[in-house]
Design a protein around this motif. Structure first.
Motif, PDB file in Angstrom:
ATOM      1  N   ASP A  33       0.804  -1.216   0.000  1.00 39.36           N
ATOM      2  CA  ASP A  33       0.000   0.000   0.000  1.00 39.36           C
ATOM      3  C   ASP A  33       0.844   1.278   0.000  1.00 39.36           C
ATOM      4  O   ASP A  33       0.651   2.150  -0.834  1.00 39.36           O
ATOM      5  CB  ASP A  33      -0.957  -0.010   1.200  1.00 39.36           C
ATOM      6  N   TYR A  91     -11.243   6.465   7.029  1.00 43.61           N
ATOM      7  CA  TYR A  91      -9.831   6.579   7.371  1.00 43.61           C
ATOM      8  C   TYR A  91      -9.673   7.487   8.583  1.00 43.61           C
ATOM      9  O   TYR A  91     -10.372   8.483   8.720  1.00 43.61           O
ATOM     10  CB  TYR A  91      -9.012   7.158   6.222  1.00 43.61           C
ATOM     11  N   SER A  92      -8.732   7.150   9.434  1.00 41.13           N
ATOM     12  CA  SER A  92      -8.451   8.007  10.587  1.00 41.13           C
ATOM     13  C   SER A  92      -7.667   9.234  10.123  1.00 41.13           C
ATOM     14  O   SER A  92      -7.038   9.225   9.059  1.00 41.13           O
ATOM     15  CB  SER A  92      -7.624   7.244  11.629  1.00 41.13           C
ATOM     16  N   GLU A  94      -4.983  10.246  11.444  1.00 43.02           N
ATOM     17  CA  GLU A  94      -3.586   9.848  11.439  1.00 43.02           C
ATOM     18  C   GLU A  94      -3.207   9.153  10.124  1.00 43.02           C
ATOM     19  O   GLU A  94      -2.145   9.393   9.568  1.00 43.02           O
ATOM     20  CB  GLU A  94      -3.279   8.922  12.624  1.00 43.02           C
ATOM     21  N   ARG A  95      -4.086   8.284   9.636  1.00 44.22           N
ATOM     22  CA  ARG A  95      -3.826   7.573   8.373  1.00 44.22           C
ATOM     23  C   ARG A  95      -3.735   8.567   7.215  1.00 44.22           C
ATOM     24  O   ARG A  95      -2.878   8.464   6.346  1.00 44.22           O
ATOM     25  CB  ARG A  95      -4.917   6.535   8.133  1.00 44.22           C
ATOM     26  N   GLU A  98      -0.559  10.642   7.384  1.00 44.69           N
ATOM     27  CA  GLU A  98       0.624   9.841   7.072  1.00 44.69           C
ATOM     28  C   GLU A  98       1.099  10.105   5.644  1.00 44.69           C
ATOM     29  O   GLU A  98       2.304  10.109   5.373  1.00 44.69           O
ATOM     30  CB  GLU A  98       0.290   8.353   7.242  1.00 44.69           C
ATOM     31  N   ASP A  99       0.167  10.334   4.736  1.00 51.51           N
ATOM     32  CA  ASP A  99       0.525  10.592   3.342  1.00 51.51           C
ATOM     33  C   ASP A  99       1.326  11.878   3.172  1.00 51.51           C
ATOM     34  O   ASP A  99       1.973  12.076   2.146  1.00 51.51           O
ATOM     35  CB  ASP A  99      -0.727  10.648   2.461  1.00 51.51           C
ATOM     36  N   ARG A 104       7.565   9.341   7.456  1.00 52.16           N
ATOM     37  CA  ARG A 104       6.867   8.051   7.363  1.00 52.16           C
ATOM     38  C   ARG A 104       6.691   7.610   5.912  1.00 52.16           C
ATOM     39  O   ARG A 104       5.933   6.694   5.624  1.00 52.16           O
ATOM     40  CB  ARG A 104       5.514   8.156   8.062  1.00 52.16           C
TER      41      ARG A 104
END
Length: 129
Positions: A33, A91-92, A94-95, A98-99, A104
């Motif tokens: 992913d 989606y959270s 945080e998720r 992350e992008d 990360r």
């Protein structure tokens, strides 16, 4: 000009949505992913540039400032769209963030920066000041 810029943004969203679906169906299962999302930033930037090049003369921004403001409009609209869609898909926060987190592996900040300047790049490529 602004209505045309929004219409082109809708075309970008449609193309990027199709790109995202295809990425998740075919690329993510092969490479994972996060790597698929990273590759997707570059593919998406190419899609955005292609659409911008096709339509920059139709939008007809007459100055560099107008080109920049169109890019800024696109960035704001895409960010609102992306986060709204992310929340709708469950989606959270945080998720989704992350992008954008380079530490990360998130490259979306670079994608948004490219989107900001896409009208200016397209105008240069199509010979419009």
């Amino acid at each position: 000009m602004w209505v045309k810029a929004i219409i082109v943004w809708l075309i970008i969203v449609a193309a990027e949505t199709l790109h995202g679906i295809l990425r998740q169906l075919y690329l993510a299962p092969q490479i994972g992913d996060l790597p698929a999302r990273q590759v997707g930033v570059f593919i998406g930037s190419g899609i955005i540039l292609g659409v911008a090049c096709l339509f920059i003369r139709w939008i007809n921004p007459k100055t560099y400032t107008q080109q920049f403001l169109i890019g800024l409009l696109w960035v704001v609209l895409i960010a609102v769209f992306e986060f709204s869609l992310g929340f709708a898909l469950g989606y959270s926060r945080e998720r989704m963030l992350e992008d954008y987190d380079l530490s990360r592996g998130g490259l979306m900040g670079g994608g948004l920066l490219f989107l900001l300047f896409a009208p200016m790049i397209a105008a240069r490529l199509r010979q419009r000041p």
